[in-house]
Design a protein around this motif. Structure first.
Motif, PDB file in Angstrom:
ATOM      1  N   UNK B   7       0.836  -1.207   0.000  1.00 43.23           N
ATOM      2  CA  UNK B   7       0.000   0.000   0.000  1.00 43.23           C
ATOM      3  C   UNK B   7       0.866   1.250   0.000  1.00 43.23           C
ATOM      4  N   UNK B   8       0.726   2.073  -1.025  1.00 44.60           N
ATOM      5  CA  UNK B   8       1.363   3.405  -1.074  1.00 44.60           C
ATOM      6  C   UNK B   8       2.843   3.391  -0.707  1.00 44.60           C
ATOM      7  N   UNK B   9       3.569   2.433  -1.225  1.00 41.87           N
ATOM      8  CA  UNK B   9       4.982   2.299  -0.867  1.00 41.87           C
ATOM      9  C   UNK B   9       5.805   3.386  -1.545  1.00 41.87           C
ATOM     10  N   UNK B  10       6.608   4.063  -0.738  1.00 40.85           N
ATOM     11  CA  UNK B  10       7.474   5.130  -1.256  1.00 40.85           C
ATOM     12  C   UNK B  10       8.911   4.872  -0.844  1.00 40.85           C
ATOM     13  N   UNK B  11       9.821   5.134  -1.766  1.00 42.32           N
ATOM     14  CA  UNK B  11      11.245   4.951  -1.458  1.00 42.32           C
ATOM     15  C   UNK B  11      12.030   6.017  -2.186  1.00 42.32           C
ATOM     16  N   UNK B  12      13.003   6.629  -1.481  1.00 39.36           N
ATOM     17  CA  UNK B  12      13.885   7.551  -2.196  1.00 39.36           C
ATOM     18  C   UNK B  12      15.286   7.466  -1.618  1.00 39.36           C
ATOM     19  N   UNK B  13      16.253   7.788  -2.463  1.00 37.80           N
ATOM     20  CA  UNK B  13      17.654   7.864  -2.047  1.00 37.80           C
ATOM     21  C   UNK B  13      18.076   9.306  -2.193  1.00 37.80           C
ATOM     22  N   UNK B  14      18.278   9.992  -1.086  1.00 39.24           N
ATOM     23  CA  UNK B  14      18.581  11.407  -1.167  1.00 39.24           C
ATOM     24  C   UNK B  14      17.438  12.099  -1.884  1.00 39.24           C
ATOM     25  N   UNK B  15      17.727  12.803  -2.973  1.00 37.41           N
ATOM     26  CA  UNK B  15      16.671  13.482  -3.712  1.00 37.41           C
ATOM     27  C   UNK B  15      16.011  12.588  -4.756  1.00 37.41           C
ATOM     28  N   UNK B  16      16.599  11.409  -4.978  1.00 39.01           N
ATOM     29  CA  UNK B  16      16.112  10.548  -6.057  1.00 39.01           C
ATOM     30  C   UNK B  16      14.938   9.699  -5.599  1.00 39.01           C
ATOM     31  N   UNK B  17      13.747   9.974  -6.186  1.00 40.83           N
ATOM     32  CA  UNK B  17      12.580   9.160  -5.837  1.00 40.83           C
ATOM     33  C   UNK B  17      12.586   7.904  -6.679  1.00 40.83           C
ATOM     34  N   UNK B  18      12.663   6.769  -6.031  1.00 40.76           N
ATOM     35  CA  UNK B  18      12.784   5.504  -6.755  1.00 40.76           C
ATOM     36  C   UNK B  18      11.434   4.803  -6.861  1.00 40.76           C
ATOM     37  N   UNK B  55      11.553   1.528   3.370  1.00 37.11           N
ATOM     38  CA  UNK B  55      10.735   2.466   2.608  1.00 37.11           C
ATOM     39  C   UNK B  55      10.478   3.750   3.401  1.00 37.11           C
ATOM     40  N   UNK B  56      10.245   4.857   2.657  1.00 33.60           N
ATOM     41  CA  UNK B  56       9.976   6.155   3.293  1.00 33.60           C
ATOM     42  C   UNK B  56       8.529   6.240   3.759  1.00 33.60           C
ATOM     43  N   UNK B  57       7.680   5.410   3.168  1.00 33.12           N
ATOM     44  CA  UNK B  57       6.289   5.446   3.578  1.00 33.12           C
ATOM     45  C   UNK B  57       5.547   4.259   2.999  1.00 33.12           C
ATOM     46  N   UNK B  58       4.295   4.083   3.461  1.00 33.68           N
ATOM     47  CA  UNK B  58       3.483   2.995   2.951  1.00 33.68           C
ATOM     48  C   UNK B  58       3.607   1.752   3.812  1.00 33.68           C
TER      49      UNK B  58
END
Ligand code: ADP
Ligand code: MG
Lengths: 319, 254
Positions: B7-18, B55-58
């Protein structure tokens, strides 16, 4: 290089006795058993030191060879064992044999204090922290009253077994031989078990090991603690043999020498480690004739070995 | 309820949203695929599911249990196994020892019982070994059990990674580009093997694959990624006709 490798024989699997290993092993054991009957006190003394290094190198091999952790302060656990046993017998009149479990617990506690926070980090940190730990233990021993300060602890009781008091060199030779055999048996049993395999998985590929369900932190911590316990038991017997110990027996040099024994013979496997330990103990004696050139000759000999046998004299086949 | 729910999985490395708010699910007993151009974020998603990336969220749940943010070994123990895009075997150990590694989280005897050679410990070792052999047999490389894993052919190394993952008794297995580097014949064998995993062991399969033919052939549902976003999700026929999918694949190697 062929693709065939020795399997780790697993418990329950009837393993073919390999005569190429068993026969030399039996021959070596027989020699070890009769040696004091033929050798003079000097040779027996050197052989006893060699057995002490066998125990210490086998213990460090669990940490370095099995789990792949670089420990630069292993002598600290040797010191923890020696001082625990020495203080308890000399100051508090404990029976020597009772000090062994206390020393083991002390080594476990020290192992957890050092290992639990550091083993979460990358392996390089462990080398630095263990280096510091080795120095701290030595400096504490130098500065406390109970450890006898810089001059050390004296008057450690000789152990008694069934009314027989261990006194002479030969007695301690046999005591160390028993300890070395026991340690080898323990290491072999664990190497061939689930936990031993887990150490090798972690050593070869930490991420893959985590990915198939191994908790790498607890696996490393267990290796580190097992190594600590082995060194502490060696320390107990060492204190009893010497009757006097001082911080100078537990320097960084001592840690390096033990590490050298592990790497020299070929880390990871017991026969290689035993060979390396014996060499580390014998080299200074053999080179006595070289007089002031001894350190130079030792260094050249070691360099030659590292150049021509980079995986050790008797390497683990899987490396 | 689906076996795997993302559900709503978010991942980023520094400024890069993956990964941007990814949601999808995998039903129990299914074979599903994840496709998308290189760099779309497929492997990163697998790394989130298996606990290697945080992950950053979700949220992620497996069989109704939340597994978001757990360490990799806990997630494996809860029934999610994986293979790696670049084969990650214990190359210096034997094939059998590699397969036995999967059983670690299904067994419990430690140092003390090994030293004491307790009967229960010996029995457990026997079970671990038997399970290792059984999975080698399942993927068809039991004749190489005592060879060095690094010495196996490329195709057999891929099979060994599968055996090792299956030995951890998963409910869901994630395969990251299992057909990469295989020839046509080996790809056919792989399709057959993937079907057998689901049909004979009941393990649910989610795979990342570049070979469209293989994906269409084997999966009941396909999730399509592009630039970290989910652009399509459905049965093969529908996905094939989806204009956004066609657009994403125009000009790429597929
Ligand atoms: N550990 C990481 N650190 C920084 N960037 C990463 C990391 N892992 C993946 N990425 C980036 O995330 C993007 C997606 O990569 P990846 O998940 O490997 O794509 P795919 O598997 O779909 O080819 C790429 O731009 C890649 O560079
Ligand atoms: Mg990828």
């Amino acid at each position: 290089m062929t693709d065939e490798v020795r399997t780790m024989p697993t418990a329950g699997q009837p393993q073919l006795m390999r005569w190429s290993v068993v026969l030399p092993g039996l021959a070596a054991l027989t020699c070890a058993l009769v040696l004091p009957q033929f050798a003079n006190a000097y040779v027996t003394e050197v052989a006893t030191t060699a057995l002490l290094y066998v125990v210490l190198c086998l213990g460090l091999n669990v940490v370095v060879g099995y789990a792949g952790l670089l420990d630069l302060g292993y002598a600290a656990f040797f010191a923890v064992g020696a001082y625990t046993s020495g203080i308890l017998t000399a100051e508090f009149g404990f029976n020597f044999w009772l000090t062994i479990p206390v020393a083991m617990v002390a080594a476990c506690v020290a192992g957890i204090i050092i290992g639990a926070p550091t083993l979460r980090l990358r392996s390089d940190y462990l080398a630095i922290v263990t280096l510091g730990f080795g120095e701290i233990v030595r400096i504490i021993a130098r500065n406390l009253d109970i450890t006898g300060g810089a001059s050390g602890l004296i008057g450690i009781e000789r152990p008694e077994i069934f009314g027989f008091r261990l006194m002479q060199v030969q007695h301690f030779y046999y005591a160390f031989l028993v300890l070395a055999l026991l340690t080898a048996f323990v290491c072999l049993s664990v190497e061939r078990s689930r936990m031993g395999r887990a150490w090798f998985y972690v050593r070869y590929d930490e991420d893959a090991a985590a990915g198939i369900g191994i908790n790498r932190v607890t696996a490393k911590l267990q290796a580190y603690m097992m190594g600590a316990v082995i060194a502490s038991v060696a320390g107990c017997l060492y204190a009893a043999k010497m009757t006097a110990i001082s911080p100078e027996s537990f320097t960084f040099n001592q840690s390096l020498l033990i590490l050298l024994g592990v790497v020299l013979g070929g880390m990871g496997r017991i026969p290689g480690v035993v060979l390396g330990a014996v060499l580390v103990a014998l080299l200074p004696e053999v080179l006595r004739g070289a007089g002031t050139y001894r350190p130079l000759v030792t260094a050249v000999a070691l360099l030659a070995i590292m150049l021509f046998r980079p995986n050790g004299l008797w390497p683990d086949k899987r490396v | 309820m689906a076996l795997l729910e993302v559900r709503d999985l978010r991942l980023s490395f520094g400024g890069l949203k993956v990964l941007h708010d990814i949601s999808f699910s995998v039903e129990k007993g299914a074979i599903n695929s994840l496709i998308g151009p290189n760099g779309a974020g497929k492997t990163s998603l697998f790394n989130c599911l298996t606990g290697f990336y945080k992950p950053k969220g979700g949220s992620i749940s497996l069989g109704g249990r939340p597994i978001t943010g757990l360490p990799p070994h806990r997630i494996t123990a809860l029934g999610l196994a994986r293979t790696f895009q670049n084969i990650r075997l214990f190359k210096e150990m034997t094939v059998l020892e590699n397969a036995m590694s999967g059983q670690h989280c299904r067994s419990r005897h430690g140092i003390m019982s090994a030293i004491l050679h307790l009967p229960a410990q010996r029995r457990e070792e026997e079970t671990i070994r038997a399970a290792g052999m059984r999975w080698l047999d399942f993927v068809g490389i039991e004749q190489h059990a005592h060879r060095r894993a690094g010495g196996l052919s490329y195709g057999d190394q891929r099979r060994l990674e599968l055996a090792r993952a299956l030995a951890s008794a998963p409910e869901l297995i994630l395969l990251d580009e299992p057909a990469a580097g295989l020839n046509e014949r080996e790809k056919l064998d792989l399709v057959h093997l993937i079907r057998r995993i689901r049909d004979e062991t009941g393990v649910t399969v989610l795979l990342i694959e570049h070979d469209m033919g293989l994906v269409m052939q084997v999966s009941e549902k396909i999730v399509v990624f592009d630039y970290g976003q989910k652009i399509a999700d459905g049965p093969p026929e529908a996905v094939r006709k989806d204009p956004r999918v066609i657009e994403a694949y125009l000009g790429t190697e597929d």
